[in-house]
Enzyme design. Structure first.
Site, PDB file in Angstrom:
ATOM      1  N   HIS A  75      35.780  42.327  34.498  1.00 36.54           N
ATOM      2  CA  HIS A  75      36.876  41.405  34.804  1.00 36.54           C
ATOM      3  C   HIS A  75      38.241  42.014  34.510  1.00 36.54           C
ATOM      4  CE1 HIS A  75      38.323  37.717  36.156  1.00 36.54           C
ATOM      5  NE2 HIS A  75      37.834  36.867  35.272  1.00 36.54           N
ATOM      6  N   ASP A 130      39.036  40.728  39.847  1.00 38.10           N
ATOM      7  CA  ASP A 130      39.304  39.292  39.666  1.00 38.10           C
ATOM      8  C   ASP A 130      38.144  38.472  40.207  1.00 38.10           C
ATOM      9  OD1 ASP A 130      41.795  39.783  38.525  1.00 38.10           O
ATOM     10  OD2 ASP A 130      42.796  39.818  40.477  1.00 38.10           O
TER      11      ASP A 130
END
Length: 490
Positions: free
Chosen positions: A461, A465
């Site tokens: 992450h 995204d």
């Protein structure tokens, strides 16, 4: 003529050792390859053989001294040795000895662990017969006999770490007549000044281990560090007997349970898997998103063309090529999933080196199919088949498992319905495939049975995204549910 005996290479990043034991003393006669002394590092014990026959004229480094690599240990005066039986027999062509060396282990691999000896000292061996098996971080390497003869002393016991190019054992090309009396080995057995290796004594003192509980494997019955470690790695029930109450493990296992337990040392491969997976969890901000795909169209297409595909290309048409091509298309649209973090930079890969996770009898490996985005279905299937076979046989090289940019893991072959795959660092994405299972689905207002598969994308992450991860999975789903999109590059 005098020959210098120097400290050999001790291994990567190891620069010094302690002289543990001298097996010979000043003035002793020695034969070629006869062990002169034993050195100890933090990790391994190294025996130093004599490169020539002669007489020890000087010992520069006494027992207990610390020596650096290439430091002078002793001097041997050549040609002064008495005609001992062993020395005479070595001069006969039929009694020559051959050293078994650690083979090349692969690019950037400098050491291995001796996993199993299939032959024992005194056993007859034929040329190319497998003597032992070595384990590296990734693969197992079998070591064949370079010549036929009798296996002499094994220089690296099971569990020891050896360096590439190091010595494993010696093979005599003929059975040498064993002296009936006055042998060189007989005299030391009566020595009263016999001492165990310093590191072994220290470890026994630290753990409170009774020496009588340790099986000595060193020269003349000396206890070596590895002998103590073997006992300490034994079952809890054994430790309870061997160790004093003060040094026994605090979290004691009930006796009735300990007797039914089995303690097995992790292989180097398993240790590497454990370390890399934990490092991945500790380093990446890992998150997993899920979707499901209707496999109807892919299965129909595969069934329609599998016979023609096999006849033309000589390889079966499987599901992995569909998933590989689908992922390559999705990676072009969402390049961050095909990237990695390097410090404060993001490195985007303008190519796809696809890692295909494969289970083997010794653990999980991930062979890499390079430039998979430029390959056809047939080329991908051939590459997967070839890598899978080499993985099962333990024949993959380190190069074949390096450089991957994205990974596909198929837990469905084992029956997994859903899981969250762990990233293969430094990659930023991994796709988990699962079992195809018939499930009732609502299609155009009606309930129909369809072959469904859950997909899982784990991603870092920090660079990917949530939106990009979801779109990636949707693109893979769309390509598999309508395979014609792959042909039209949609």
């Amino acid at each position: 003529m005098s020959t210098e005996i120097r400290v050999p290479t001790l291994g990567e990043s190891v620069t010094e050792a302690t002289v543990a034991t001298w097996f010979k003393k000043l003035g002793d006669h020695v034969a070629v390859d006869e062990m002169l002394c034993e050195l100890e590092t933090d990790k391994v014990t190294v025996e130093v053989p004599s490169p020539v026959a002669g007489t020890i004229s000087e010992i520069v480094a006494p027992e207990g001294s610390t020596v650096s690599v290439e430091a002078l240990l002793a001097q041997i005066s050549e040609g002064a040795a008495a005609p001992e039986p062993a020395a005479v027999s070595r001069k006969t062509p039929e009694a020559e000895s051959v050293t078994v060396m650690v083979p090349t282990l692969g690019e950037s691999v400098s050491e291995a662990t001796v996993a199993t000896w299939y032959k024992q000292p005194g056993d007859s061996v034929t040329q190319d017969e497998i003597l032992c098996e070595l384990e590296t971080d990734k693969v197992s390497v079998e070591v064949p006999a370079p010549a036929a003869g009798i296996l002499g002393k094994t220089l690296a016991p099971e569990g020891s770490t050896v360096q590439a190019g190091g010595q494993l054992a010696v093979i005599s090309s003929a059975v040498l007549q064993a002296p009936t009396s006055g042998t060189a080995d007989a005299a030391p057995s009566g020595r009263k000044d016999l001492e165990d290796a310093p590191s072994a004594k220290k470890l026994m003192a630290e753990t409170g281990l009774d020496r009588s509980k340790v099986t000595a494997t060193g020269k003349d019955g000396r206890v070596m560090k590895e002998d103590v470690q073997t006992v300490l790695a034994a079952k809890p029930a054994t430790l309870a007997i061997a160790m004093t109450p003060a040094s026994a493990p605090r979290a004691a296992v009930p006796v009735e349970d300990a007797a039914r337990e089995e303690r097995v040392k992790m292989t180097r491969l398993r240790q590497t898997i454990a370390r890399r997976l934990k490092d991945s969890q500790n380093t990446a901000a890992m998150l997993t998103t899920y979707n499901e795909v209707d496999m109807t169209e892919v299965m129909a297409l595969r069934n329609e063309y599998k016979d023609l595909f096999l006849k033309k290309h000589g390889v079966k048409l499987g599901f992995m090529s569909f998933f590989t091509v689908a992922c390559c298309h999705a990676l072009r649209e969402i390049p961050e999933v095909n990237s990695e973090i390097d410090g404060t930079d993001i490195v985007y890969k303008n190519f796809v080196h696809m890692g295909i996770a494969a289970g083997t009898p010794t653990g999980l490996v991930v062979p890499v199919i390079r430039d998979a985005d430029a390959m056809s279905f047939a080329e991908i299937e051939k590459a997967i088949a070839e890598k899978s076979t080499r993985a099962r046989d333990g024949k993959l090289s380190m190069t074949e498992m390096q450089g991957g940019t994205f990974t596909i893991s198929n837990g469905g072959v084992y029956g997994s319905l859903m899981s969250s795959p762990i990233l293969n660092p430094p990659q930023s994405g991994i796709l988990g495939m699962h079992k195809i299972q018939d499930r009732p689905m609502a299609i155009n207002g009606q309930v129909v049975i369809r072959p469904m598969m859950y997909l899982a994308l784990s991603y870092d992450h920090r660079v990917v995204d949530g939106k990009g991860a979801v779109i990636f999975l949707v693109r893979v789903k769309e390509a598999l549910e309508d395979p014609r999109r792959l042909l039209m590059d949609l």
